[in-house]
Design a protein around this motif. Structure first.
Motif, short mmCIF file in Angstrom:
data_model
loop_
_atom_site.label_atom_id
_atom_site.label_comp_id
_atom_site.label_asym_id
_atom_site.label_seq_id
_atom_site.Cartn_x
_atom_site.Cartn_y
_atom_site.Cartn_z
N GLU A 1 19.13 -69.48 -21.11
CA GLU A 1 19.05 -70.32 -22.31
C GLU A 1 19.94 -69.77 -23.42
OE1 GLU A 1 16.03 -70.81 -19.56
OE2 GLU A 1 16.20 -68.99 -20.79
N GLU A 2 19.96 -68.45 -23.58
CA GLU A 2 20.85 -67.84 -24.57
C GLU A 2 22.31 -68.05 -24.18
OE1 GLU A 2 18.20 -64.07 -26.21
OE2 GLU A 2 19.26 -63.89 -24.30
N GLU A 3 22.61 -67.97 -22.89
CA GLU A 3 23.99 -68.18 -22.44
C GLU A 3 24.46 -69.60 -22.76
OE1 GLU A 3 25.32 -65.99 -18.67
OE2 GLU A 3 23.22 -66.45 -18.26
N ILE A 4 23.58 -70.59 -22.57
CA ILE A 4 23.95 -71.98 -22.89
C ILE A 4 24.18 -72.12 -24.39
CG2 ILE A 4 23.15 -74.38 -22.88
CD1 ILE A 4 21.58 -73.70 -20.31
N SER A 5 23.38 -71.43 -25.17
CA SER A 5 23.51 -71.50 -26.62
C SER A 5 24.80 -70.86 -27.10
CB SER A 5 22.31 -70.79 -27.28
OG SER A 5 22.45 -70.76 -28.68
N LEU A 6 25.26 -69.82 -26.42
CA LEU A 6 26.39 -69.03 -26.90
C LEU A 6 27.72 -69.40 -26.25
CD1 LEU A 6 24.56 -65.59 -26.96
CD2 LEU A 6 25.17 -66.98 -28.94
N GLY A 7 27.75 -69.48 -24.92
CA GLY A 7 29.02 -69.72 -24.21
C GLY A 7 29.69 -71.04 -24.59
N PRO A 8 29.04 -72.18 -24.35
CA PRO A 8 29.66 -73.46 -24.72
C PRO A 8 29.95 -73.57 -26.22
CG PRO A 8 27.85 -73.82 -23.18
CD PRO A 8 27.80 -72.37 -23.59
N ALA A 9 29.15 -72.91 -27.06
CA ALA A 9 29.39 -72.95 -28.51
C ALA A 9 30.71 -72.26 -28.85
CB ALA A 9 28.24 -72.29 -29.26
N CYS A 10 30.95 -71.09 -28.27
CA CYS A 10 32.21 -70.39 -28.50
C CYS A 10 33.39 -71.19 -27.94
CB CYS A 10 32.16 -69.01 -27.86
SG CYS A 10 30.99 -67.86 -28.62
N TRP A 11 33.19 -71.81 -26.79
CA TRP A 11 34.24 -72.64 -26.16
C TRP A 11 34.58 -73.83 -27.05
CZ3 TRP A 11 33.81 -77.63 -23.71
CH2 TRP A 11 34.84 -77.97 -22.84
N PHE B 1 16.77 -74.90 -22.17
CA PHE B 1 17.56 -74.59 -23.36
C PHE B 1 16.97 -75.23 -24.60
CE2 PHE B 1 21.16 -76.39 -25.94
CZ PHE B 1 21.43 -75.25 -26.68
N LEU B 2 16.53 -76.48 -24.50
CA LEU B 2 15.94 -77.14 -25.66
C LEU B 2 14.63 -76.48 -26.08
CD1 LEU B 2 16.61 -80.96 -25.10
CD2 LEU B 2 17.94 -79.27 -26.36
N ILE B 3 13.86 -76.01 -25.12
CA ILE B 3 12.64 -75.27 -25.46
C ILE B 3 13.01 -74.01 -26.25
CG2 ILE B 3 10.71 -73.95 -24.49
CD1 ILE B 3 10.75 -75.93 -22.11
N TYR B 4 14.07 -73.35 -25.81
CA TYR B 4 14.58 -72.16 -26.53
C TYR B 4 15.00 -72.54 -27.95
CZ TYR B 4 18.24 -68.78 -27.85
OH TYR B 4 19.04 -67.88 -28.51
N CYS B 5 15.66 -73.68 -28.13
CA CYS B 5 16.15 -74.09 -29.45
C CYS B 5 15.00 -74.41 -30.41
CB CYS B 5 17.06 -75.31 -29.33
SG CYS B 5 18.65 -74.97 -28.58
N VAL B 6 13.88 -74.90 -29.87
CA VAL B 6 12.72 -75.16 -30.72
C VAL B 6 12.29 -73.88 -31.41
CG1 VAL B 6 10.29 -75.82 -30.75
CG2 VAL B 6 11.91 -77.13 -29.35
N GLU B 7 12.28 -72.77 -30.67
CA GLU B 7 11.82 -71.50 -31.23
C GLU B 7 12.94 -70.79 -32.00
OE1 GLU B 7 8.69 -70.73 -31.14
OE2 GLU B 7 8.26 -72.50 -29.92
N GLN B 8 14.15 -70.80 -31.44
CA GLN B 8 15.24 -70.04 -32.03
C GLN B 8 15.73 -70.66 -33.34
OE1 GLN B 8 16.34 -67.17 -31.05
NE2 GLN B 8 18.18 -66.93 -32.32
#
Length: 688
Positions: free
Chosen positions: A328-338, A543-550
């Motif tokens: 979930e962190e990888e999805i949040s970070l990798g595509p964002a940097c890309w 990933f969306l569950i992660y975004c709710v908390e993060q």
């Protein structure tokens, strides 16, 4: 006795054919290395021209400009008194090689060509380069005149050789050679090479980082030694994201590491290590195997020391623990940097996303929000390059972002594209999420455009197609669904608001839908880029569950609770009557399993059936498994042509269906699969 050495490796955000920018970043990394006391600096693979030049490697210009950059490096006072190890393409005897060039004080010490090529998955190195297959063989390479003028050398060693300084021995691996069963570090270690270096262009995939780290730890656990790993970072012009992770290891332990995801264009990692630790380790662990090889490494001697005479009080780096990111962190970070690399280098002013209120488009929106979070953090950390790039994107030289939500409003536009088939619930979900992330949001009703297209059709044919619910046929129903998703009218939105620049349209089809072709050709497939096109529905939900908390995006809870639907058919009593999984004939989790078997395990219909009857034995009978396998392959083969137009997507899974660069299969199939399906039927009959 001098035995402690300080070594530097780095992650650089290089860009294919950006020779000037690439040169600046290389020089900056060398300067940082020297400032930290390093006597050796390692850079990523093909860093001078950029790894992703692809067919530009055929062009003589690429070779010429690479040598021009090499000359600048040789002439620069920044490169004095440090061994510099840089990557570039070189032609030797009319053959192109992917090479490392090691130089010191205006002298080229050696050129080491890559011996084991990456020629699978995303990589096609054999298309542009030949491997150096002459083990332990070294030839003379005649330098171009522009280099001779600087170095005073006519020829330099070229081939499978190592560098012998006054105090140690350094051997080279290049990227895929580490992953190969015949990795050069094994024989080099047995021949007394103490420092191994690896210059890579290794891309990010979900759950991959631990493989890379474990390989490097294993390499120095077996024979001892020091391992330096350098990598590309960022999007250098294609679908993959290079995720850094520069590191230094000794005797099986990581002692220094860089970030996996970062907005820093230049990151240098240095470590001070003790050569005596390598020698002691080998003396105990490897003594019986440290014997002379039939053919010893060709050693190129250089009158230079990596260590100093007085290093008793110089502290060495100690082992550290590598904490890996969750998927979930990888999805949040990798595509964002890309996405950020793509936006700042494309010259556009922001992103446009059709936000439907479903999991997929909401995931894309959250990735953009994550990008804004990373940008604000970088600005707070005084990253001047990021601030300069932000100001260029927003066309405001005095702008400084204060909060991710505020920045999101400047560079991100979302729109809910409603038709008569859209429900109020999805509209509200999209609006609430847009409010929480801060995007500029609009509701657009496209019924007029849809009816205009159908009006033209009725004039031409004299007929008006109907949905199933209104008595239409399967063909009419499908055609009407494909009409409704056109978002081509959303391009000039900034112009309409009196702002400069254009917007990049983001796609949001996940990897599972792409695999089956569950999207409209030249509509969902006509976006500019797609950050989730290589990610499964299952991972996106997590990933969306992660975004709710993060990120405290509570609007996502309603999105997660809703059944996935494209809302392409008429509502029933104001409620959605169509769901994606019903349309596809299988659940997303089933489709994810099928996708991995199709791409990663190389399964055709029969072998897939044979595997799935065991994988799904607790929930499906062999007959039911057979039906799902047949249904998938019919959908897959009917829709393969869509992959020729699929939006370029962030590559996050090794079962990506992107046939342009990754999945090289035909797009015309016999959809009946007569022979293959008969084999399945025969097996079902046996098990009955």
């Amino acid at each position: 006795m001098g035995r402690k050495v300080t070594l530097a490796t780095c992650s650089l955000n290089q860009w294919a054919l950006d020779f000037e920018g690439n040169l600046d970043r290389i020089l900056e990394s060398i300067e940082i290395s020297k400032n930290h006391g390093a006597k050796y600096r390692l850079g990523p693979e093909l860093e001078i021209c950029g790894y992703g030049c692809a067919d530009h490697f055929y062009e003589s210009d690429t070779l010429l400009h690479s040598f021009q950059v090499l000359r600048k490096l040789l002439e620069s006072p920044i490169t004095e008194d440090i061994i510099c190890d840089v990557g570039m393409p070189i032609m030797h005897h009319n053959v192109r090689y992917n090479c490392r060039v090691l130089f010191l004080n205006r002298k080229i010490l050696l050129i080491r060509p890559k011996m084991l090529m990456a020629n699978y998955g995303n990589y096609r190195e054999m298309r542009w380069f030949s491997p150096w297959n002459q083990l332990r063989k070294v030839e003379e390479y005649f330098l171009p005149r522009m280099i001779q003028e600087v170095t005073g050398q006519d020829t330099v060693p070229f081939g499978d050789c190592v560098l012998s300084t006054k105090d140690t021995c350094i051997g080279t691996e290049i990227c895929a050679e580490l992953w190969n069963p015949r990795s050069p570090h094994i024989q080099m270690g047995l021949d007394g090479v103490e420092i191994f270096t690896n210059s890579s262009a290794s891309h990010h995939e979900l759950r991959k980082a631990d493989q890379r780290v474990n390989l490097i730890k294993s390499a120095t656990t077996k024979t001892g030694g020091i391992y330096l790993y350098a990598n590309q970072r960022g999007c250098d012009g294609d679908r993959v994201y290079y995720d850094g992770c520069a590191m230094v290891a000794i005797n099986g332990d990581i002692v220094a590491r860089g970030a996996q995801f970062s907005l820093n264009d230049v990151e240098v990692i240095t470590a001070t290590v003790d050569l005596e630790d390598v020698r002691s380790y080998r003396g105990e662990m490897c003594q019986p195997h440290m014997e002379c090889e039939p053919e010893l490494c060709h050693r190129v001697k250089v009158n230079f020391s990596l260590s100093t005479g007085d290093d008793v009080y110089l502290p060495t780096h100690q082992p550290i623990t590598w904490n890996f990111h969750t998927p979930e962190e990888e999805i949040s970070l990798g595509p964002a940097c890309w996405l950020w690399d793509y936006l700042r280098r494309s010259g556009q002013a922001g992103f446009l996303l059709p936000l439907s209120g479903g999991v997929d488009s909401s995931s894309t929106a959250c990735i953009v929000h994550s990008m804004c979070v990373l940008l604000c953090r970088a600005v707070q950390d005084d990253n001047r390059q990021v601030l300069e790039d932000i100001r260029r994107v927003v066309r405001d030289e005095s702008y400084c972002p204060q909060h991710p939500k505020e920045l999101c409003g400047r560079i991100f536009t979302t729109c809910y594209m409603a038709t008569e088939n859209s429900s109020e619930d999805t509209c509200n979900r999209a609006r609430d999420l847009a409010n929480q992330i801060g995007s500029t949001h609009m509701n657009i009703n496209i019924d007029m455009a849809v009816k205009g297209i159908l009006g033209i059709f009725s004039v031409v044919t004299g007929r008006w197609p109907k949905f199933h619910a209104n008595g239409g046929s399967d063909r009419e129903n499908l055609a009407l669904q494909n009409v409704q998703l056109n978002h081509s009218l959303c391009g000039p939105l900034l112009w309409a608001r009196g702002k400069p620049g254009g917007l990049l349209v983001l796609g949001s089809a996940n990897v599972d839908e792409s695999l089956t072709g569950y999207f409209t050709k030249y509509d969902c497939s006509s976006a500019d880029i797609n950050p989730i096109g290589g990610i499964s529905k299952t991972d996106l939900k997590n990933f969306l569950i992660y975004c709710v908390e993060q990120f405290q995006l509570t609007a996502l809870r309603r999105i997660l609770a809703a059944p996935p639907t494209a809302e392409l058919e008429p509502l029933t009593d104001g409620q959605v009557s169509q769901t994606d999984e019903a349309d596809m004939g299988m659940t997303y989790s089933e489709l994810s399993a099928i996708g991995r078997l199709r791409k990663i395990s190389k399964c055709g219909p029969f072998s897939m059936f044979c595997k799935l009857i065991h994988l799904w034995k607790d929930v499906l009978s062999p007959m039911e498994v057979a039906q799902k396998v047949k249904h998938f392959f019919r959908m897959y083969s009917m829709n393969r042509h869509k992959m020729t137009t699929v939006t370029p997507s962030y590559h996050a899974e090794s079962y990506s269906p992107d046939d342009n660069r990754f999945d090289l299969r035909p797009f015309l199939y016999n959809t009946r699969w007569t022979w293959q399906f008969r084999c399945i039927d025969n097996q079902v009959a046996v098990s009955a």
